[in-house]
Structure formats: structure tokens, C-alpha cells
Design a protein around this motif. Structure first.
Motif, PDB file in Angstrom:
ATOM      1  N   ALA A 152       0.578  -0.871   0.299  1.00 61.11           N
ATOM      2  CA  ALA A 152       0.363  -0.281  -0.205  1.00 61.11           C
ATOM      3  C   ALA A 152       1.120   0.937   0.199  1.00 61.11           C
ATOM      4  CB  ALA A 152      -0.768   0.297   1.367  1.00 61.11           C
ATOM      5  N   PRO A 153       0.290   2.097  -0.741  1.00 61.68           N
ATOM      6  CA  PRO A 153      -1.078   2.581  -0.990  1.00 61.68           C
ATOM      7  C   PRO A 153      -1.273   2.039  -2.007  1.00 61.68           C
ATOM      8  CG  PRO A 153       0.564   4.634  -0.863  1.00 61.68           C
ATOM      9  CD  PRO A 153       1.215   3.712  -0.562  1.00 61.68           C
ATOM     10  N   ARG A 154      -2.073   2.511  -2.945  1.00 66.32           N
ATOM     11  CA  ARG A 154      -2.162   1.780  -4.354  1.00 66.32           C
ATOM     12  C   ARG A 154      -1.096   2.150  -5.183  1.00 66.32           C
ATOM     13  NH1 ARG A 154      -7.389   1.452  -8.498  1.00 66.32           N
ATOM     14  NH2 ARG A 154      -6.858   0.482 -10.157  1.00 66.32           N
ATOM     15  N   LEU A 155      -1.404   3.882  -5.527  1.00 63.97           N
ATOM     16  CA  LEU A 155      -0.529   4.781  -6.660  1.00 63.97           C
ATOM     17  C   LEU A 155       1.065   4.883  -5.711  1.00 63.97           C
ATOM     18  CD1 LEU A 155      -1.510   7.087  -8.933  1.00 63.97           C
ATOM     19  CD2 LEU A 155       0.580   7.181  -7.294  1.00 63.97           C
ATOM     20  N   TYR A 301      -7.951   4.950 -14.309  1.00 64.80           N
ATOM     21  CA  TYR A 301      -7.720   3.491 -13.570  1.00 64.80           C
ATOM     22  C   TYR A 301      -7.309   3.732 -12.239  1.00 64.80           C
ATOM     23  CZ  TYR A 301      -5.841  -1.154 -12.808  1.00 64.80           C
ATOM     24  OH  TYR A 301      -5.066  -2.130 -12.466  1.00 64.80           O
ATOM     25  N   VAL A 302      -6.776   4.933 -11.694  1.00 66.28           N
ATOM     26  CA  VAL A 302      -6.303   5.252 -10.646  1.00 66.28           C
ATOM     27  C   VAL A 302      -6.122   6.662 -10.226  1.00 66.28           C
ATOM     28  CG1 VAL A 302      -3.808   4.567 -10.722  1.00 66.28           C
ATOM     29  CG2 VAL A 302      -4.896   4.312  -8.662  1.00 66.28           C
ATOM     30  N   ARG A 303      -6.555   7.145  -8.969  1.00 64.26           N
ATOM     31  CA  ARG A 303      -5.888   8.851  -9.018  1.00 64.26           C
ATOM     32  C   ARG A 303      -5.806   9.011  -6.981  1.00 64.26           C
ATOM     33  NH1 ARG A 303     -10.414  10.717 -11.452  1.00 64.26           N
ATOM     34  NH2 ARG A 303      -8.936  12.156 -12.897  1.00 64.26           N
ATOM     35  N   GLN A 304      -5.104   8.990  -6.833  1.00 60.87           N
ATOM     36  CA  GLN A 304      -4.830   9.100  -5.181  1.00 60.87           C
ATOM     37  C   GLN A 304      -3.381  10.500  -5.640  1.00 60.87           C
ATOM     38  OE1 GLN A 304      -3.884   5.852  -4.352  1.00 60.87           O
ATOM     39  NE2 GLN A 304      -2.115   6.143  -3.221  1.00 60.87           N
ATOM     40  N   GLU A 305      -3.071  10.446  -3.793  1.00 53.80           N
ATOM     41  CA  GLU A 305      -2.182  11.747  -3.545  1.00 53.80           C
ATOM     42  C   GLU A 305      -1.114  10.667  -3.606  1.00 53.80           C
ATOM     43  OE1 GLU A 305      -0.647  14.241   0.580  1.00 53.80           O
ATOM     44  OE2 GLU A 305      -2.280  15.311  -0.782  1.00 53.80           O
ATOM     45  N   ASP A 306       0.614  10.709  -4.090  1.00 49.68           N
ATOM     46  CA  ASP A 306       1.763  10.346  -4.087  1.00 49.68           C
ATOM     47  C   ASP A 306       2.073  10.444  -2.896  1.00 49.68           C
ATOM     48  OD1 ASP A 306       4.098   9.878  -4.337  1.00 49.68           O
ATOM     49  OD2 ASP A 306       4.136   8.682  -6.072  1.00 49.68           O
ATOM     50  N   ALA A 314      -3.047  11.225 -12.236  1.00 47.96           N
ATOM     51  CA  ALA A 314      -4.147   9.842 -11.918  1.00 47.96           C
ATOM     52  C   ALA A 314      -3.292   9.577 -13.143  1.00 47.96           C
ATOM     53  CB  ALA A 314      -5.719  10.871 -12.280  1.00 47.96           C
ATOM     54  N   TYR A 315      -4.518   8.315 -13.674  1.00 49.38           N
ATOM     55  CA  TYR A 315      -3.808   7.346 -14.657  1.00 49.38           C
ATOM     56  C   TYR A 315      -4.742   7.013 -15.186  1.00 49.38           C
ATOM     57  CZ  TYR A 315       1.146   8.424 -13.918  1.00 49.38           C
ATOM     58  OH  TYR A 315       2.350   9.314 -13.430  1.00 49.38           O
ATOM     59  N   GLY A 316      -5.051   6.975 -16.606  1.00 52.16           N
ATOM     60  CA  GLY A 316      -5.701   6.032 -17.425  1.00 52.16           C
ATOM     61  C   GLY A 316      -5.020   4.418 -17.343  1.00 52.16           C
TER      62      GLY A 316
END
Length: 392
Positions: A152-155, A301-306, A314-316
Motif C-alpha cells: 500500500a498505497p495503491r499508486l 484507473y487510479v487517482r490518489q495523492e502520491d 491520476a492514470y488511465g
């Protein structure tokens, strides 16, 4: 410095973009180029300044620039072609194509996860990596296959690993490196002056920066978090004490996610080709891919604070960067990728805009660099004025 004369073409209605480019060239730049396509037509194609301060070589129509993480957008474009050809599928596990990758619980990690920094592999964590190691794609891929993912986290964004992962997948499925597949399937058919690492004799601009630019990486090198140090200081992308990316050994190495060079004109044209594909009728073959393949790649596909960089990403699904914070406007549907030091390469499908900005003076990621933003604001103003004139 060879002067501040702006060279190139600006279509009627885009004079404000030229004025902004001229101001930047006079006040901030060493050398740069900016290109814009509007509904497939070149409306801005500008360049000027100095390509090499040491020799005084001028920036010309054919000068290529290093775009650093802008390379990731070129990888995403290549992935479009791979997916449309049925070579790879975004929802398939990586281990289907690369069995060794399944080690340490990675058997369910998908191709799309790797393309969007969601695979838990932002860095090489098993050994010290020096700058000379970055060109050994096979070794780096082997090390990543043998790592356990970060849970974790996802991104978790990282500067290098995306390229090695997608390069290995391309090699395993086509017998070609990502670079050679791009050359054969994308660059050559469309005559694009985009490639990985070329010597100055081939017209590549030399990079300029000072320790104030490199100092932004100090906080990573001294971090108490070993993952932060592994991601951003193993090795430091832009170390102090000299511009390492002007050294032939590094610039001409094959580092998939980091050392593409190209002209702004051809990078913008690549994004224009993708937008053209997106707008084709369903099922019709495209320049790179059918419209359904492009739509899938651009689906959020994913959006969050790195957590390491402290701002939203955010990425497609296909690896193109999207707006980190959703908002309305002519560029709300933006996709593409920017690069370290200030380069910017994006498409705005709804407006039919594709753009690329390639400087060779690298500035801090923070408040010191307004160059791309100023050009984009001028472009938006030009589009608004043209729309108002058309409806008057």
C-alpha cells in the motif's frame, strides 16, 4: 546564447501563443520548442534559442530534446499498439507472459497495474543501483520479478521501473525490445523523429541546470523512509555537480522510461494521431489503435495523492497521465505525460488539441517554472477567441 529570435510557424488566431513563447525565450529559456496540432492540423510550430551553450549551437527545426518522464507517454502510446494487435491485454496478469514475475505474491498483478504504478514496484529495493546500471534493462527486469510488491498505497510513482516492466513484457511477447517495437510499429510508419538516446551529432540539445534544480532531490536522499530513498535516490535522477544527462554513456543508454529524445513537432503529432484514432468509427483500424482500444487506455484507473511526492496523480488504464484533480475546461480530458525539468506532452481530445513543449533548461518542479503553464494558458485564450469569432 544565440539570441532570442523565434523561428517557425503560427496559424492565424494563435499569435498570442507565439508572443508567450517569445517572452519565455527572452526571459527564461536557454532553448526550446513548442508545437500544437488542432484537429490534425499544425497550428503552432515554434523553436528558438541555444541547443548547446558550450558550442553556441542554435536550436533548429530538427533539434531533438530529452523529455525524461515524458518518455512514459511514448511508452503508453506503444502499449496502445501492443494491445490493439492482441499482443498484450491490460487486464491480463503479467505472469501470463512472464512466468517468473509471479514470485512473492505478484501472480495477480496485471499489465494495467504495471502501466499505472499500481503494481507495488516503484523502485529496485534489493540492491544499490548506480547510473550505469540504468541501461541494463534485462537485469533490472529480473530484479523486479524477484521483488515482493509494496502492499500500500495503491499508486506509487517511480522514475524508472515502468519502462523495465513494459520492455520485458514486449520482449517476451514480440521478441523485440520496446524500443525496437516502437521504431517498427509507430515511428517508422509515421515518420516520427522520436527515439531513445541520440548523440549531439544527431541534433540533440544539451541540458542546462544548476544545483538549485538538483537540490529538490535532497529531501529524498536524506529521508528516513527506505522506500523513498530507493525510489528517488537509487540513483538520484539529477545529481548535483554536473549535468550527467549530457554524458554519452548515460544519454545514449537504453533507459525505457527516461531517455527518449524527440522534436516537439513529432511528439505533438503522435498525440494528434492518437486523438484521430479515438474519433474514428468503432472497429476501423487506426494509426496506432482502434477507437475502442484508445478509449480503454484513457479510462480512469487510479487517482490518489502520491505519498512520496505529496500531490495527486491520476492514470488511465493504459498508462497515460490524466488530470490529478478533476476539473472542467477545454483540457479537462487531458491525457499524456510531462517530464522532469518542465517538458509537457498532452492531448485534449474534446478540443482536438495535441501539444508538446520541449525545453533544454530544467527548472524546479515547484513555483519556479511557469513556462509550460504560460504557453497552455495562451493556447486556451487563442482557442476561446477563435470560438467567439466563429459564433459572432
Amino acid at each position: 546564447m544565440t539570441g532570442t529570435q523565434v523561428n517557425g510557424y503560427t496559424a492565424a488566431g494563435f499569435e498570442g501563443v507565439r508572443a508567450c513563447f517569445e517572452t519565455n525565450l527572452r526571459e527564461v529559456e536557454t532553448g526550446a520548442a513548442f508545437a500544437v496540432y488542432h484537429h490534425g492540423r499544425a497550428v503552432v510550430d515554434l523553436w528558438g534559442g541555444t541547443a548547446d551553450e558550450a558550442t553556441g549551437r542554435a536550436w533548429t527545426e530538427q533539434t531533438r530534446a530529452q523529455i525524461f518522464s515524458g518518455s512514459k507517454g511514448i511508452i503508453a502510446a506503444t502499449l496502445l499498439r501492443l494491445c490493439d494487435a492482441g499482443v498484450l491485454a491490460l487486464d491480463e496478469p503479467v505472469a501470463r507472459y512472464w512466468p517468473e514475475f509471479a514470485a512473492h505474491g505478484k501472480e495477480h498483478v496485471t499489465v494495467g497495474d504495471c502501466a499505472t504504478y499500481s503494481a507495488g514496484l516503484p523502485a529496485i529495493t534489493s540492491r544499490v543501483v548506480d547510473l550505469g546500471d540504468l541501461g541494463d534493462a534485462r537485469l533490472m527486469a529480473e530484479l523486479l520479478a524477484g521483488q515482493a510488491p509494496v502492499p500500500a498505497p495503491r499508486l506509487l510513482y517511480g522514475p524508472w521501473t515502468l519502462g523495465w516492466l513494459l520492455d520485458e513484457l514486449t520482449l517476451r511477447t514480440t521478441g523485440l525490445t520496446l524500443r525496437d517495437f516502437f521504431r517498427k510499429e509507430v515511428a517508422a510508419p509515421h515518420g516520427l523523429a522520436i527515439d531513445w538516446g541520440l548523440r549531439p551529432a544527431a541534433g540533440v540539445a544539451s541540458i542546462v541546470y544548476d544545483d538549485a534544480f538538483a537540490a529538490q532531490y535532497d529531501r529524498f536522499n536524506t529521508s528516513d523512509d527506505p522506500l523513498v530513498r530507493a525510489t528517488w535516490a537509487n540513483p538520484v535522477p539529477f545529481p548535483k555537480g554536473g549535468v550527467v544527462w549530457n554524458d554519452a554513456a548515460l544519454r545514449d543508454a537504453y533507459i525505457p522510461a527516461a531517455n527518449i529524445v524527440g522534436t516537439a513537432r513529432d511528439i505533438a503529432r503522435l498525440y494528434a494521431l492518437i486523438i484521430e484514432d479515438l474519433h474514428r468509427p468503432d472497429g476501423v483500424p487506426g494509426n496506432l489503435a482502434r477507437s475502442s482500444t484508445v478509449r480503454a487506455a484513457l479510462t480512469p484507473y487510479v487517482r490518489q495523492e502520491d505519498p512520496m511526492l505529496g500531490f495527486p496523480f491520476a492514470y488511465g488504464r493504459g498508462g497515460f497521465r490524466l488530470k490529478g484533480t478533476p476539473r472542467t475546461g477545454v483540457d479537462a480530458d487531458m491525457f499524456g505525460h510531462d517530464g522532469g525539468g518542465g517538458s509537457a506532452h498532452f492531448g485534449w481530445p474534446g478540443a482536438g488539441i495535441a501539444l508538446s513543449y520541449t525545453p533544454n533548461r530544467l527548472l524546479d518542479i515547484g513555483n519556479d517554472d511557469h513556462r509550460a503553464g504560460s504557453l497552455i494558458r495562451a493556447l486556451k485564450t487563442s482557442l476561446h477567441q477563435l470560438e467567439m469569432a466563429a459564433t459572432a
